[in-house]
Write an enzyme that holds these catalytic residues in place. Structure first.
Site, mmCIF file in Angstrom:
data_model
loop_
_atom_site.group_PDB
_atom_site.id
_atom_site.type_symbol
_atom_site.label_atom_id
_atom_site.label_comp_id
_atom_site.label_asym_id
_atom_site.label_seq_id
_atom_site.Cartn_x
_atom_site.Cartn_y
_atom_site.Cartn_z
ATOM 1 N N ASN A 95 -30.634 41.001 1.873
ATOM 2 C CA ASN A 95 -31.173 41.120 2.383
ATOM 3 C C ASN A 95 -30.922 43.020 2.559
ATOM 4 O O ASN A 95 -30.394 43.964 1.760
ATOM 5 C CB ASN A 95 -30.306 41.286 4.025
ATOM 6 N N GLU A 145 -31.829 46.598 5.495
ATOM 7 C CA GLU A 145 -31.304 46.542 6.102
ATOM 8 C C GLU A 145 -32.333 48.213 6.287
ATOM 9 O O GLU A 145 -31.788 48.467 5.504
ATOM 10 C CB GLU A 145 -29.836 46.660 7.027
ATOM 11 N N CYS A 171 -34.361 40.062 6.076
ATOM 12 C CA CYS A 171 -33.218 38.662 5.219
ATOM 13 C C CYS A 171 -33.995 38.556 3.919
ATOM 14 O O CYS A 171 -34.764 38.123 3.125
ATOM 15 C CB CYS A 171 -33.651 37.685 6.482
ATOM 16 N N GLU A 229 -33.398 35.816 2.806
ATOM 17 C CA GLU A 229 -34.597 34.327 2.135
ATOM 18 C C GLU A 229 -36.137 34.758 2.384
ATOM 19 O O GLU A 229 -36.392 34.359 1.684
ATOM 20 C CB GLU A 229 -34.385 32.965 3.350
ATOM 21 N N CYS A 260 -31.342 32.431 9.770
ATOM 22 C CA CYS A 260 -31.369 32.077 10.790
ATOM 23 C C CYS A 260 -33.560 31.715 11.165
ATOM 24 O O CYS A 260 -33.675 30.962 10.120
ATOM 25 C CB CYS A 260 -31.638 33.609 10.835
ATOM 26 N N CYS A 266 -35.949 32.676 9.397
ATOM 27 C CA CYS A 266 -36.255 32.138 7.712
ATOM 28 C C CYS A 266 -36.930 30.584 7.921
ATOM 29 O O CYS A 266 -37.056 30.167 6.950
ATOM 30 C CB CYS A 266 -34.708 32.905 7.189
HETATM 31 N N1 THU Z 1 -28.876 37.575 7.465
HETATM 32 C C1 THU Z 1 -29.780 37.282 6.446
HETATM 33 O O1 THU Z 1 -30.127 37.901 5.264
HETATM 34 N N2 THU Z 1 -30.248 35.962 6.461
HETATM 35 C C2 THU Z 1 -30.459 34.915 7.907
HETATM 36 O O2 THU Z 1 -30.991 34.063 7.384
HETATM 37 C C3 THU Z 1 -29.355 35.507 8.781
HETATM 38 C C4 THU Z 1 -28.839 37.120 8.720
HETATM 39 C C5 THU Z 1 -29.078 38.924 7.743
HETATM 40 C C6 THU Z 1 -29.670 40.119 8.058
HETATM 41 C C7 THU Z 1 -28.611 41.322 8.132
HETATM 42 O O3 THU Z 1 -29.162 41.959 7.293
HETATM 43 C C8 THU Z 1 -27.594 40.817 8.556
HETATM 44 O O4 THU Z 1 -27.730 39.111 7.745
HETATM 45 C C9 THU Z 1 -26.163 40.732 9.762
HETATM 46 O O5 THU Z 1 -27.626 40.050 10.371
#
Ligand code: THU
Length: 125
Positions: free
Chosen positions: A42, A44, A53, A55, A84, A87
């Protein structure tokens, strides 16, 4: 490729996550039917809604390298969270696959699902 190699790749790439806002690191590793591996973490942003994300980062890396078929995806996080909804839809674009959820807090305990089990009735044209 055995599942353990895929799981270890997801755990390793999670260390590269850029998550200064949530402090929630996620690593993802995809494997193609012939055993090629692609990873993502991930990423941000100060504009929170722009977070990418793990994935989807892995999918983008694999597609950019010329791959569109996947046997499995491993996702490593604290708690072994499920992908999520967004994804799940993006993964399903490339067909059903195994989803291996890895909890880095519980000695890398894993849960396995079919993507189609996590995303019944996904959107398709
Ligand atoms: N996140 C992912 O990388 N994958 C997911 O399936 C759920 C959430 C990340 C996004 C964000 O950077 C952090 O987790 C918190 O939501």
């Amino acid at each position: 490729m055995d599942d353990d190699t895929l799981i270890q790749a997801a755990i390793a790439v999670r260390e590269r996550a850029y998550a200064p806002y949530s402090n929630f690191r996620v690593g993802s590793a995809l494997v193609t039917p012939d055993g090629q591996l692609f990873v993502g973490c991930n990423v941000e942003n100060a504009s929170y809604g722009l977070a990418i994300c793990a994935e989807r980062a892995a999918i983008c890396a694999a597609v950019a390298a010329g791959h569109q078929q996947f046997a499995a995806v491993a996702v490593a996080s604290s708690g072994g969270v499920s992908p999520c909804g967004a994804c799940r839809q993006v993964l399903m674009e490339f067909g059903d696959m195994s989803v291996i959820l890895v909890d880095v807090d519980q000695e890398h305990a894993v849960r396995r699902h079919a993507l189609s089990e996590l995303l019944p009735h996904g959107f398709s044209l």
